[in-house]
Write an enzyme that holds these catalytic residues in place. Structure first.
Site, PDB file in Angstrom:
ATOM      1  N   GLU B 235       0.685  -0.886   0.143  1.00 39.53           N
ATOM      2  CA  GLU B 235      -0.112   0.181   0.187  1.00 39.53           C
ATOM      3  C   GLU B 235       0.873   1.207   0.262  1.00 39.53           C
ATOM      4  OE1 GLU B 235      -3.708  -1.133   1.829  1.00 39.53           O
ATOM      5  OE2 GLU B 235      -2.075  -0.302   2.764  1.00 39.53           O
ATOM      6  N   ASP B 314      -8.021  -9.551   4.425  1.00 40.87           N
ATOM      7  CA  ASP B 314      -8.151  -8.331   4.937  1.00 40.87           C
ATOM      8  C   ASP B 314      -8.947  -8.033   6.005  1.00 40.87           C
ATOM      9  OD1 ASP B 314      -6.826  -6.452   6.519  1.00 40.87           O
ATOM     10  OD2 ASP B 314      -8.044  -4.909   4.618  1.00 40.87           O
ATOM     11  N   GLU B 342     -13.048  -2.743  11.948  1.00 40.40           N
ATOM     12  CA  GLU B 342     -12.818  -1.984  10.693  1.00 40.40           C
ATOM     13  C   GLU B 342     -14.642  -2.767   9.269  1.00 40.40           C
ATOM     14  OE1 GLU B 342      -9.069  -2.183   8.424  1.00 40.40           O
ATOM     15  OE2 GLU B 342     -10.106  -1.344   6.455  1.00 40.40           O
TER      16      GLU B 342
END
Lengths: 608, 608
Positions: B235, B314, B342
């Site tokens: 990332e 993820d 998340e």
């Protein structure tokens, strides 16, 4: 580069303290030394002018700004090699021609694609005076006369612009005054609350008094201040609805504070207090502004102007004219356009707007509106516009705000000749690239007036369901059989807000212009278009063609002899546009293919 | 409230300078004054302990931290009214039990849902020592021994934590040391570049020397510093790939700097340098980490631990175990979980995680991993966790990190008894609410292991195509016939990265567990599930049931006698969860109905 590149240098010390006619004289003498000039101020003529050539002398008569605009017409023509008539009379179609900056005082620009703010940084004024002079000159050179400095969403500390920061505001006004450009600010309707009045109720005498005093103090320092721009009761902004008052009551209260000083109150009609639920098919967001404001027609003070976006959505690629612009005969109206390419390529993809505006003007009677505003597309980038060619939208906006009948090709040609040293052939090539750019972008993005298939928030790149289940009322409701929302009398009835002749133009899917077909109608993929193709085939064709044309366009631009600093940026952005176009093509085609199951009749590659 | 609410007060002045055994004694004497205590330090026992009750006296033997954990086991049992055995021996399953904070020094927390950082504000350390003491006590009370302070994405000025800010780091370490908690920081692999070395190449002697000196200085001030955590080449973070080096070479260089001081280098395996194009069906992101790291097995220094997320995606609601966790026999491995919700409701929706982890532990041989880390879910909110009930995930993580066989119901019961003054019936009601919460959330979100149908970036709320045309490799490829990606040997081959027994469990859609069916297989909507329902009907049923159960859950929670400060928050969040669940239900059902055209067999409302 921008279109001032051939203009003689001009610095803050050259212009400070000059009146517009004095600046006019200065510009003429330095840019056209081969002529003599005789300027006569006729105050009653205001912004109009008359020009005559007698031998080697130009005789100009006009009001304060009129002389300035006469001068810039001459300079533009002269430096671009455009033939000058011996006699010319001109006056602007709209009296307020405005740039609306969505600049925040932290230095960011909402929906800005050309760097940070020219005016602000770190919560304070922060600018290079020579760049402000360049901005003023760009504006005046195309006839723009008002600059609204800050974002309509008034973020901290921009509320204080009209109270604590009047001296700084006044210093900026001094730099723009020679250009006939007056300042305006966006104000926060709730400001009296934060200043201790305890309310922002427009019918409260204390609130009225508070705004009166604010205006008095402001005009004492800046007597030619243009007025206030207000966004209220929208996207979380406070407004009259908070107090059960109408928008007329809200606007009139502010207007009365400005009246003694000759100021204007611009009230934005981008209002939709209630978010929508996608499950609710009875509500249709394009109807909202009309439903809110049309009943208020005739209730506004004389110095209120309602500022209405060109279409009923929000600066999409293809919308019909906003019904509100055609329905309020007893109210002063302003038109709002967006130069910032929020939904139109973000100054990465090429998108010249003049044809879009001209379509709009064709549906707007010439006496319909008094003001025209554009959300600005400039910023602190060296070239001001991010994409050097995006400058043509600022330039074209000015010329069209002056005269909506100006032809886009004339705009492109003059702009290219002022900006670059191109051969006639290259000028024509770039003209045609600009002329085709809007349609190319439209072809590879959402089909036929459907709009909104973009990535949420960023508004760049494809996302076919990005807004489909969101709260903004932007639904296409595509399923395996059909796509679109019926907005005719049989559907949501939005069409009925438009005048009869437009109802007739759009009401029947068999005769509705193709490019707005899916704005007004829900149609099966098998629907047969006027040219005999099915709807689904038309969608595929447009996307393959659009991406292919974007490829040709990129190639085109890369072979033009731009100066090095522009060439690099244009080439890099052309590559990004091409990639974007291919991604749009494949995403939209795949989306409809997965839904419809209908293959491309021409056997081109559609990903599973 | 949290589970320390019945613990006696403890202030920074009570603990500063104490050793863990001293603190153990203090905690025992103040929380259990009815007993006598005899503590014997047996350094070789490290974190293990033995406890015996002899009459009214507890005889505790253990290492430094062992005595502390013995004390907290006793205190938790005593204050929660759990029966105490007369003899108990215990040792932790994993030697490093870590909280990973994604706190930035500007005070924000990446993926934080409980307010701002407890540690930082405005680019500097900024904390209330008494809250750090509370955090240390929360950690020690459930056996956690390492706190990694800052975000793995190391933003300015957190690079300086280990250079310019060692004194502040040391002061914080002092507050946590009595709790047996050691500090760790995330470091920026490219840091030598900004410090003037000119390179971050792990094979450069200058780079090695630079890191050696950094470590030397750091350990001089904080001798028990735990080590570094690194996210590299992912990332947008720099890493060894920048220099054509392997991740083993990168990790070993940092590990060698820590070796003389007994520090550990944790290297995160969330690596996928190449973004994916949705048009490319040959690449499959879940395969990426295995492909990068498995070939490096055996090449790492002894003090390197590879930290691997639980699943190959993820932190989704339902993933199989990451193949990497089962395939590197010659490398020390750590497991990374995420307490921050998340993708699992963002501490608005109730989501108790212990059952999810326990499923995972069942697929992980007990000797497989040495370390276990969880992305933290706490922040500056008064209640530390945003949602008061989210505390159970921190609490449960600690107990499971100590002993993965602990039953979720035991965790819930002890946590509730420590936190609230509930009747047995209400304790059981809340236990069952927690126990059902994960499956409820799963039912109304993306179906059967498909995951990723969330709003991009925010990761809350439904968006069925939100990631479908994006660059992250997260595609479900739903069309009018079928949905899912075939990850078996006939498809992308991801399945082949798993050991044989898991290949057998998942390989055949007829026998693959329902809840992972669409993770491993592409299936038509007409596919018949084990219970005889079609796939599409199962999707509809799950979503109607999930939302109905969320409604019952909200009702459930609102009728429990939480103390007022918790009651208000829990009730408000329960309402939001209910709305979220209904929106998920309708969006997912409509998405699949529009695609498949198949109506609900039970005639419930699916929007067009």
């Amino acid at each position: 580069m921008n279109w001032l590149s051939k203009f003689p240098p001009l610095s803050p010390s050259d212009i400070l303290g000059l009146t517009p006619p004095e600046l006019a004289k200065h510009e003429l003498c330095s840019a056209m030394p081969q002529y003599g000039f005789q300027l006569t101020l006729a105050p009653g003529m205001d912004e109009s002018f008359v020009m005559d050539r007698v031998g080697g002398t130009w005789i100009l008569t006009g009001g304060e700004n009129g002389l300035l605009y006469a001068a810039y017409s001459l300079v533009r023509a002269s430096l671009s090699g455009t033939a000058l008539p011996d006699h010319l009379e001109s006056r602007p179609r709209y009296s307020l021609r405005m740039m609306n900056c969505w600049d925040n005082m932290d230095g960011s620009i909402e929906r800005g694609y050309a760097g940070r703010s020219l005016f602000f940084e770190g919560g304070a004024f922060s600018y290079d005076p020579s760049r402000i002079v360049c901005l003023g000159r760009m504006m005046a050179s195309v006839g723009l006369n008002i600059l609204c400095l800050n974002n309509v969403n008034v973020h901290e500390p921009a509320q204080e612009l009209i109270s604590e920061m009047i001296p700084e505001l006044s210093a900026l006004a001094d730099l723009l005054r020679p250009f006939g450009v007056r300042l305006m600010t966006s104000v926060d309707f709730s400001m009296p609350i934060r200043s201790g009045v305890g309310s922002a109720d427009p019918l409260s005498p204390e609130v009225q008094t508070w705004w009166n005093e604010i205006a008095d103090r402001l005009y004492e320092e800046i007597p030619d201040f243009a007025g206030f721009l207000v966004k209220a009761d929208s996207e979380g902004r406070p407004g009259p609805f908070t107090y059960g008052r109408s928008h007329a009551e809200g606007a009139n209260m502010l207007a009365r504070a400005l009246q003694p000083h000759g100021g204007t109150l611009i009230w934005r009609c981008f209002v939709y207090n209630c978010l929508q639920d996608w499950r609710d098919t009875s509500t249709d967001r394009p109807k909202a502004a009309y439903e809110t404001y049309q009943p208020l027609d005739g209730q506004f003070e004389k110095n209120v102007i309602l500022q209405i976006k060109n279409g009923p959505w929000d600066f999409q690629v293809r919308e019909p004219v906003s019904p509100l612009l055609l329905s309020m005969n007893q109210t002063a109206l302003g038109l709002e356009l967006q130069l910032a390419q929020e939904y139109t390529g973000q100054q990465i993809d090429l998108y010249a707007m003049p044809p879009m505006w001209q379509e709009l003007f064709q549906d707007l009677p010439s006496d319909r509106i008094q003001a025209i505003a554009a959300v600005s597309n400039f910023g602190r980038d060296e070239n001001y516009f991010g994409h050097p060619l995006a400058a043509v939208n600022f330039f074209g906006f000015g010329l069209l705000a002056w005269n909506p009948e100006t032809k886009p090709e004339e705009i492109y040609q003059q702009w290219i000749r002022l900006t670059y040293q191109f051969s006639r052939e290259n000028t024509d090539l770039l003209t045609s690239a600009l002329a085709s750019s809007r349609r190319i972008y439209e072809q590879y993005t959402a089909p036929l007036g459907l709009n909104w298939m973009v990535n949420p928030h960023v508004h760049y790149g494809p996302n076919p369901l990005g807004y489909e289940f969101d709260v903004w009322g932007t639904y296409h409701r595509a399923n395996r059989e059909a796509v679109g929302v019926d907005r005719t009398a049989d559907g949501t009835g939005f069409l009925l807000q438009l005048p009869k002749h437009l109802q007739e133009r759009y009401g029947n899917p068999k005769t509705c212009p193709d490019l707005l077909l899916l704005f007004f109608h829900r149609l099966p993929y098998s629907f047969v278009m006027k040219d005999g193709r099915t709807l689904i085939q038309r969608i595929y064709d447009d996307h393959f063609e659009g991406a292919a044309r974007a490829c040709a366009l990129a190639d085109h631009l890369k072979h033009l002899p731009f100066p090095p600093e522009d060439r690099e940026v244009i080439s890099e952005r052309a590559d990004r546009q091409l990639k974007n176009a291919e991604n749009w093509r494949d995403t939209i085609n795949t989306f409809f293919y997965r839904l419809s199951g209908i293959p491309d009749a021409k056997g081109r590659k559609i990903y599973d």
